[in-house]
Design an enzyme around this catalytic site. Structure first.
Site: not given
Ligand SMILES: *Cc1c(COP(=O)(O)O)cnc(C)c1O
Length: 426
Positions: A62, A115, A193, A218
């Protein structure tokens, strides 16, 4: 915190003169144990220490994991940065960024063309935690001044997306970075972004942004096979703080997804070049159909794109990525029929993969954005986004052509028979 990332200095990050070499060689080290050339997939939750005095370099997956750290070093190197910080998804990266930079009472300025998932996160989740926000039209010559005017004494972060998903309007990163520093007195950071162009085609950190954010789901992974997100910065203290937030909330990327993303990274420059060239061809073909099924086309590589000069300045190599969007004549019904008539292109919520992907933004990616917000940025009911893949572009164009012919000859037939014209059909 057990992480070799802490030891990097920006000045020590190796520089490559080309993105192709950086994507293959940057940040790469042969695995010291196996000498494998490919980073091994270390599918282990935890790591064994010898004694309390000599803990293992990674303690628990983690917090950090060797496969994820390898991807982080490589993503950092391609942007000439210390290692990036990787997350389970792009929105997980944004969540960590917001939690790292904002607390109750703080204010966030965002580009309004952004987005849909980012809009939902900010409006429906952050607002409830006491973080206020202002959406601003950041495009055009007035964009930076509008950002400056929206900044308050409590503003800690400005978050923009360029080219914006899915309208492809551009924001001048350099000018907004300047406006942010000046208007906030250095108290607000600028995050970009950069999912659509990646560091291969646009370099927000070189243009003055503090942070670059990616959905690696993406183009970076690029094969529709693994979710992921990442954050790059040259501010080491900020990266350390973001790693700490990730440890607290536990949204690190899974090792297998990091393994697949690292594999995708090697061909990113080649793929983006082809995606961009194919998208340019599809955009030009769509322009040739304006007045014949197509109302308008958005792509920063088109000669009449309203921000063509900025596109040339801000995007490397006059390449503009693989995403094109357009408005179909006849609104929702025509868009619905066009999408149903496509045979090669896939109807999905995704961009940036080898397959050509189409999306109806208003009902899919931006369904949770309030209607007036959607319409203000230009996402009408006839709006279609196409992420042009690596098939031969002639085949993509042929598929679009037959779909347009099907829909618009149906319309003509229904008009001739005294039926309703397409524009009015339900
Ligand atoms: C997809 C996307 C995101 C969110 O990324 P996920 O990996 O789906 O969480 C953020 N920004 C942009 C521009 C995107 O296209």
């Amino acid at each position: 915190m057990a992480c070799e990332a802490q030891k990097f200095r920006c000045s020590e990050v190796p520089k490559f003169s080309s993105a192709e070499t950086a994507a293959i060689r940057g940040g790469r080290v042969a695995d010291p144990w196996s000498r494998a050339i490919v980073t091994p997939l270390v599918q282990s939750t935890t790591f064994v220490g010898e004694s309390l005095e000599s803990p293992p370099p990674h303690a628990y997956s983690r917090v950090s994991n060797p496969t994820v750290s390898s991807l982080e070093a490589r993503l950092g190197a391609i942007e000439e940065c210390p290692p990036a910080v990787c997350f389970g998804t792009g929105l997980a990266a944004e969540t960590a960024l917001f939690l790292a930079s904002l607390r109750a009472g703080d204010h966030l300025v965002l580009g309004e063309a952004i987005y849909g998932g980012t809009v939902r996160l900010v409006r429906e989740l952050l607002a409830g935690l006491g973080v206020s926000h202002t959406f601003v039209d950041t495009a055009g010559d007035e964009g930076p001044a509008r950002v400056a005017a929206a900044i308050r004494p409590t503003t800690r972060l400005v978050f923009i997306e360029t080219p914006a998903n899915p309208t492809l309007t551009l924001t001048d990163i350099h000018a907004v970075a300047h406006a942010t520093k000046r208007a906030s007195g250095g108290n607000a950071l600028l995050a970009v972004d950069n999912t659509f162009l990646t560091p291969v085609l646009c370099r927000p950190l070189d243009l003055g942004a503090d942070i670059a954010v990616y959905s690696t789901t993406k183009h970076i992974e690029g094969h529709s096979a693994a979710m992921g997100g990442s954050i790059s910065s040259r501010d080491e203290a900020l990266l350390t703080h973001i790693r700490w937030v990730r440890k607290c909330i536990g949204n690190i990327q899974a090792p297998f997804n990091a393994y697949l993303t690292e594999r995708g990274l090697a061909t990113l420059p080649l793929r983006l070049r082809e995606h961009s060239r194919n998208a340019q061809r599809v955009a030009e073909w769509l322009v040739s159909r304006v007045g014949n099924g197509v109302a308008s086309v958005n792509f920063p590589g088109l000669a009449d794109h309203p921000q063509r000069e900025l596109a040339r300045r801000q995007h490397l190599g006059d390449l503009h990525g693989g995403v094109v969007s357009f408005e179909v004549d006849g609104g929702y019904d025509a868009a619905r029929r066009l999408l149903a008539a496509l045979q090669l292109c896939s109807l999905v919520e995704h961009v940036g993969s080898v397959e050509t992907l189409v999306t109806h933004s208003a009902s899919m990616t931006h369904a949770d954005v309030p209607r007036e917000h959607r319409l203000r940025v230009g996402i009408t009911d006839g709006f279609v986004r196409i992420s042009v893949g690596l098939e031969n572009p002639s085949d993509v164009i042929a598929d679009l052509d037959q779909a347009f012919d099907t829909v618009f000859s149906e319309c003509e037939a229904s008009t001739l028979e005294g039926g309703v014209p397409c524009q009015a059909a339900k």
